[in-house]
Design a protein around this motif. Sequence first.
Motif, PDB file in Angstrom:
ATOM      1  N   SER A  91      14.977-102.202 -96.062  1.00 20.47           N
ATOM      2  CA  SER A  91      14.222-101.147 -96.750  1.00 20.47           C
ATOM      3  C   SER A  91      12.957-100.784 -95.988  1.00 20.47           C
ATOM      4  CB  SER A  91      13.850-101.595 -98.170  1.00 20.47           C
ATOM      5  OG  SER A  91      14.995-101.835 -98.939  1.00 20.47           O
ATOM      6  N   LEU A  92      12.295-101.782 -95.436  1.00 22.61           N
ATOM      7  CA  LEU A  92      11.080-101.530 -94.655  1.00 22.61           C
ATOM      8  C   LEU A  92      11.408-100.761 -93.372  1.00 22.61           C
ATOM      9  CD1 LEU A  92       8.040-101.974 -94.596  1.00 22.61           C
ATOM     10  CD2 LEU A  92       8.451-104.168 -93.473  1.00 22.61           C
ATOM     11  N   VAL A  93      12.487-101.137 -92.704  1.00 19.81           N
ATOM     12  CA  VAL A  93      12.926-100.399 -91.514  1.00 19.81           C
ATOM     13  C   VAL A  93      13.248 -98.955 -91.896  1.00 19.81           C
ATOM     14  CG1 VAL A  93      14.767-100.203 -89.780  1.00 19.81           C
ATOM     15  CG2 VAL A  93      13.706-102.423 -90.237  1.00 19.81           C
ATOM     16  N   ALA A  94      13.940 -98.778 -93.019  1.00 20.85           N
ATOM     17  CA  ALA A  94      14.274 -97.425 -93.491  1.00 20.85           C
ATOM     18  C   ALA A  94      13.014 -96.616 -93.783  1.00 20.85           C
ATOM     19  CB  ALA A  94      15.155 -97.502 -94.741  1.00 20.85           C
ATOM     20  N   LEU A 128      21.951-101.654 -90.081  1.00 17.24           N
ATOM     21  CA  LEU A 128      20.769-100.850 -89.756  1.00 17.24           C
ATOM     22  C   LEU A 128      20.042-101.408 -88.533  1.00 17.24           C
ATOM     23  CD1 LEU A 128      19.110 -98.381 -90.444  1.00 17.24           C
ATOM     24  CD2 LEU A 128      17.872 -99.715 -92.139  1.00 17.24           C
ATOM     25  N   GLY A 129      20.738-101.318 -87.415  1.00 17.66           N
ATOM     26  CA  GLY A 129      20.165-101.802 -86.160  1.00 17.66           C
ATOM     27  C   GLY A 129      19.940-103.300 -86.158  1.00 17.66           C
ATOM     28  N   TYR A 130      20.810-104.028 -86.839  1.00 17.97           N
ATOM     29  CA  TYR A 130      20.758-105.490 -86.960  1.00 17.97           C
ATOM     30  C   TYR A 130      19.614-106.000 -87.818  1.00 17.97           C
ATOM     31  CZ  TYR A 130      24.024-105.013 -83.068  1.00 17.97           C
ATOM     32  OH  TYR A 130      25.065-104.639 -82.269  1.00 17.97           O
ATOM     33  N   SER A 131      18.903-105.124 -88.515  1.00 15.25           N
ATOM     34  CA  SER A 131      17.822-105.598 -89.383  1.00 15.25           C
ATOM     35  C   SER A 131      18.369-106.398 -90.568  1.00 15.25           C
ATOM     36  CB  SER A 131      16.965-104.432 -89.881  1.00 15.25           C
ATOM     37  OG  SER A 131      17.712-103.566 -90.714  1.00 15.25           O
ATOM     38  N   GLY A 132      19.617-106.183 -90.925  1.00 13.75           N
ATOM     39  CA  GLY A 132      20.240-106.949 -91.999  1.00 13.75           C
ATOM     40  C   GLY A 132      20.537-108.388 -91.619  1.00 13.75           C
TER      41      GLY A 132
END
Length: 169
Positions: free
Chosen positions: A23-26, A8-12
Amino acid sequence: MNWFFITLGYSGLFPKAPGTVGSLVALILGIPLSAYLGSQLMFTLTLLISAIAVKEINKYEQKSAVHDDKRIVIDELAGMWLALSIAPGVMLDFDNIFNYENGFVIQAILSFVFFRYFDIKKPSIIGRIDKKMTGGLGVMADDIVAGFAAGISSALVWQIILKLQQYFS
């Protein structure tokens, strides 16, 4: 593109609590999308992304031999967006997103809280899915069920809030 997508755009790649960050990015991406697209189109988009994610996760797991890598957070997006498509279930324009009466932001925040609870604790069928299913479908399915439960839970809590407001006014 595959790694960018499934993280998810490297948020992981965030070192602490990648699932919560994902989850916050989502949620941040999902609030304006849900308000603009409406719940039905958001639901359809979530299913499309989930189908693509299953395929991409399967490719990743074949190459890495690692099941449910914590850096993969596209499943959090699917769960959060499913919760957002169920709970607020209203068509809004951007001027009314923060209008208290429609409950959009409150239900979105409740969806986030419930989703994280169900995703971390994995009660009932969510835990069984997490333990028994393999591959990309196994990675995605527990979060999809958690998102469904979160959406229903936040909608129920919002209805209780509305009933309490009527009762006390």
